[in-house]
Design a protein around this motif. Sequence first.
Motif, PDB file in Angstrom:
ATOM      1  N   LEU A 244     -52.546   8.342 -13.800  1.00  0.00           N
ATOM      2  CA  LEU A 244     -52.706   9.791 -13.773  1.00  0.00           C
ATOM      3  C   LEU A 244     -51.431  10.479 -13.304  1.00  0.00           C
ATOM      4  CD1 LEU A 244     -54.645  11.958 -14.401  1.00  0.00           C
ATOM      5  CD2 LEU A 244     -55.660  11.736 -12.148  1.00  0.00           C
TER       6      LEU A 244
ATOM      7  N   ALA B 120     -54.319  16.848  -9.782  1.00  0.00           N
ATOM      8  CA  ALA B 120     -54.972  15.565 -10.029  1.00  0.00           C
ATOM      9  C   ALA B 120     -56.478  15.716  -9.941  1.00  0.00           C
ATOM     10  CB  ALA B 120     -54.485  14.541  -9.015  1.00  0.00           C
TER      11      ALA B 120
ATOM     12  N   ALA C  41     -55.242  11.240 -20.831  1.00  0.00           N
ATOM     13  CA  ALA C  41     -55.632  10.551 -19.608  1.00  0.00           C
ATOM     14  C   ALA C  41     -57.008   9.927 -19.791  1.00  0.00           C
ATOM     15  CB  ALA C  41     -55.650  11.539 -18.443  1.00  0.00           C
TER      16      ALA C  41
END
Lengths: 357, 309, 509
Positions: free
Chosen positions: C470, C498, C299
Amino acid sequence: MIALPYTFALQRRLTLSGRRGVGTFVGGLAAGILLGLALLVWAGVPTESLLDDLFVQVFISPQGLAQTLTLTVPLILVGLSSAVAMRVKFWNIGIEGQLWLGAIGATAVSLYGVGPEALRLPLMLLASALFGAAWIALPLVLRLRLQVSELVVTLLLSNIAYLLLQHLLFGAWRDPANSFPMSMQIGGDERLALLGFGNLHSGLFIALAVTLLVAMLSERSRLGFHAAAIGANPQVARAAGIPVGLTLAIMVLLSGALSGLAGGLIITGSEYRLTQNIGWNMTFSGIVIAFVARFKPLWILPTAFALAGLYNAGSTLKVFYGLSDAVVVLLQGLILMSLLVAQFFAHYRIDMKKEPR
Amino acid sequence: MDIAFLGSWLGSVPTAAIPLLLASVGLILSERAGVVSLGVEGYLAMGAMAAAAVTLESGSLVLGIAAGVAAGALLALGFGIAVVLLRAEQILAGLATMAIGLGAAGLLGRDYVHRTFEGVTNVDLGSLAQVPLLGQLLFAQDPLAYLAILLTLGGWWLIARSHFGLRLRAVGEDPATADVAGVNVQLHQLFAVTCCGALGGLGGAYLSAVASNVWVENMVAGRGWIALALVIFARWDPLRAILGAFLFGAVEALLPRLQASGFDAPVYLMGMLPYALTIVVLVAASCSRARRNAEPAALGQSYIRQDRR
Amino acid sequence: MTAMPAASAPVFLELRGLSKRFGERTVLDGVGLHLERGEVHALLGENGAGKSTLMNILTGVYLADDGEIRLQGERLAIRRPADASAAGIGMVHQHFRLVERFSVVENLLLAAGGRKGLRSASEASAALLRTAEQIGLRIDPQAQVADLSVAERQRTEICKVLALGARILILDEPTAVLTDREAGDMLSAIRRMADTGLSIVLITHKLREVIGHSHRLTVMRQGRTVAANLPTTSLSMEEIARLMVGEQKAGPERAPSTLISNGADLLIAHQLCVSRADGGVGIDGVSLRVRAGEVLGVAGVGGNGQQQLADALLGSLPIEAGNLSLDGAEVTHASIARRRDLGLRIIPSDRMASGLIGELSVADNLALTRVRGGHYRSGWLNRARMRADALAAIARQAIAGATPELRTSLLSGGNAQKVLLARELDSGVRLLVAHSPTRGLDVKACAVVHQAIREVAASGAACLLISEDLEEILALSDRIAVMSAGRITGECPGGSSAEEVGRLMLGHA
């Protein structure tokens, strides 16, 4: 400020329909040819003799046809040479240089009596191809190793090749029995067989066979498949694991060899000696042939034939109307430019909209 | 080699260098705007032919040279319209332009081949030309040579210092940004290409009206291509182009002089020297990082505002 | 929406009924928006909702097919970028409109076009410094743009646009390319600019930036405005999110295998260093380990070395330091062909620039990687088999509208991606490197790609998923590595929230 009632915007067409592609291509070709004809008329060729000079005399009359076919042979090879290089987006604009080197190679084998006599002719042709390939090796290496653009290098090497040709013809290779700078004639068994139709020689079959081979190579072989991918998008080709450098090298060397072979066929098939006057304008002709043939080997045959007719007609124009070889170059330039410009109409459209008040 | 030989050799350098310089400066203008004018060989041919033909017809050298400039500019304008407005592929269109230029020069000039005429005479600055070594080089040239240097300086100022030059460079570096800034990309490119033709035409006129006082076919002999390489050597800077053009001019001017002074060299092999030198220079220039940083970023790309990928 | 009261003063800037089509595709369909003086107006929407197209029309980059723009009640014709800037509309794009080899001052002089007060370098320099002072940003007018960092370029671009007299400033995802701290500074600067009377359109898809940094908002979805000119305080985050994505649930469901087997190491990257073509550091000491049967998500904000990582793994960028091994074989300096032979496959982020060849047929594209290995004979190719394989692949992946002979450029994005999947996910796959595999795809095509990635892992191969999205990372990954400024800055297990990953991404390790 005065506002135009319309706005214009150029839009790239998102899809290219096959029919529009063919249509614009044919239109561009026709426009170029018409422009060329108009130019000839303007330059003093009577309208009524255009058909005779440009068509009947070069494609129909047996003598003219034989001459045209003879001229077709090297044109096929330079067209293939250009198409093969273009397939991997390598700008070979040194075809003349490779052709001259090929001619020098073939002549050298004859002059120095290399190999047994029975194999002399094939050896001459082999040497011409090898010399041609060698002459393109430098720009190839510079491009692959140092990212030097091949555009200028291939062309300058043509100038160098021509000086080398002159160096030989005015020096060591000059035929003492001749007042012109020429080498000695090659022997009878070093010549390609005549076919009994004017000066047409068996080099035509070699050219046809080579065309078939190149067609098979481009359309059917692994090499051709890889080359097409590299020409279309080298980045994707590399990412797909295709050996980009090797494929490029083989195709470019093949291009040089084909140009060289054209020189070899001129020596062994029609001139029988090395002179200063062979191979002129072959670079540009090769590019025009390849472009008009859409880089398809089999289409190169009719295209080269048509252009050979133009060259053949050019000598008529020269004798009867005092137009130099330049006019043939000019016509080719006009046709190529016309085709390039015509593609605009295939790829773009102009949006016109009325501006609301 | 004595001073007198060196002096007269140096004195003959500009004659060889000026056509290359003019063509290079024209190319720099064009390439700074992002267009590769591969047809410069054609501009030179048209300029050389037109200058000779008009001079022979009118008896006026000034008219002749003006005609050379106009002929080069006209051919370049055609090329510009094809690549800038109609988006023809630049390299192929450049080659076609070269063929059209060479062919048209041969066709239109067929009655003027090998007819000599009174060319441009060198300026007479009296005793200044007698200065040893550099006297002939600096003070005994033809007016066009001085004009060419002025044009080069003017070209440098235009590109590097003027607001127009700022826009021109922006077009060659980043046409989308230039467009957003309100610069008419196409107009600037057309202008630059036409200027390239005019300068090429002047270079051609110099070949026929100054350097040889006669026109023959194929008198350009690859100079356009040497100029293309010179541009890379000069890193797209007109001032460096002067250096490059005079370097090549020196080599070209040396060959006939060596022969005249009885130096026994294979003439055709010596003739390869400028071309071989060009390749060497090109390779050296291509290897340097400075060249990569100088090349206009959008060179050879055609720009259309509404393009979407 | 209720219409504005007719009696009030004309809206400062009004967009009304704007439409735009590209070919067959309608990207804007009757879009409208009101902008007032001194406000920050957030323009929200997912990728492909039409936000950028709308703003490109407002700035004269595209011409609208329909609709009109009014400034203080007067019709404003914007035919070209110059018209927009003359009307005081300035935009800061994600790709800055700066000529890299020019200095900052030269860029302003270029954009000013010789107008009065901005003709000389000294005038331009003074104007830049004055503007920067007003809104509290620091810039260096003499610097070359090429030498500036992304954040510096952004500040430069904003000052340039304002120095040119913009009253309306459009910022296209200004924080997308910034680090957390830089983003915070930028958002405060945006508030300050609005306080000085400028009108600002803030294009974004980050909800957190909308709350607390904008006065009103407009939401776009699939080329339409689904909510226009609402006060930001009147809506909750959840309501805004629902407006953006519609009634369907946001994002794919998380369904990674919870069983991380003790699979063999398929990829070991140890301290990889690669520099960028422009000389900057691409990746700097990146170490990764991917085991058979798992999906490792990478990410991070785009532009932090993801492209260089993908290129280094594939072998199209040389590895300068460190080691790389693939399925047990050392491949640090191996060719692309060798890596592919070992089972490396890649889905690049830009499929038409580095994955597929648009000019070639679908069959040729499917065969692209296989011809070399002699799969279709080594000399003359077996075209019939190529065609049969293509037909099979088209059927297997259900590639709508495709035939083996079709030019690949004529396929839609989703179908082109299926061609790429069909080629890369053959039986030989050991490690799939998927870089932003769903960029620009619709929901259905995304699901196909996600399913394919899961199947790769389930089959005992592995996937390295590099993505800026994400939610995609969270939904697919068994482990998540976070990348920032060319380094791996943290790692968390699959199933993390998250917020946890986001914190790592923003540098709060």
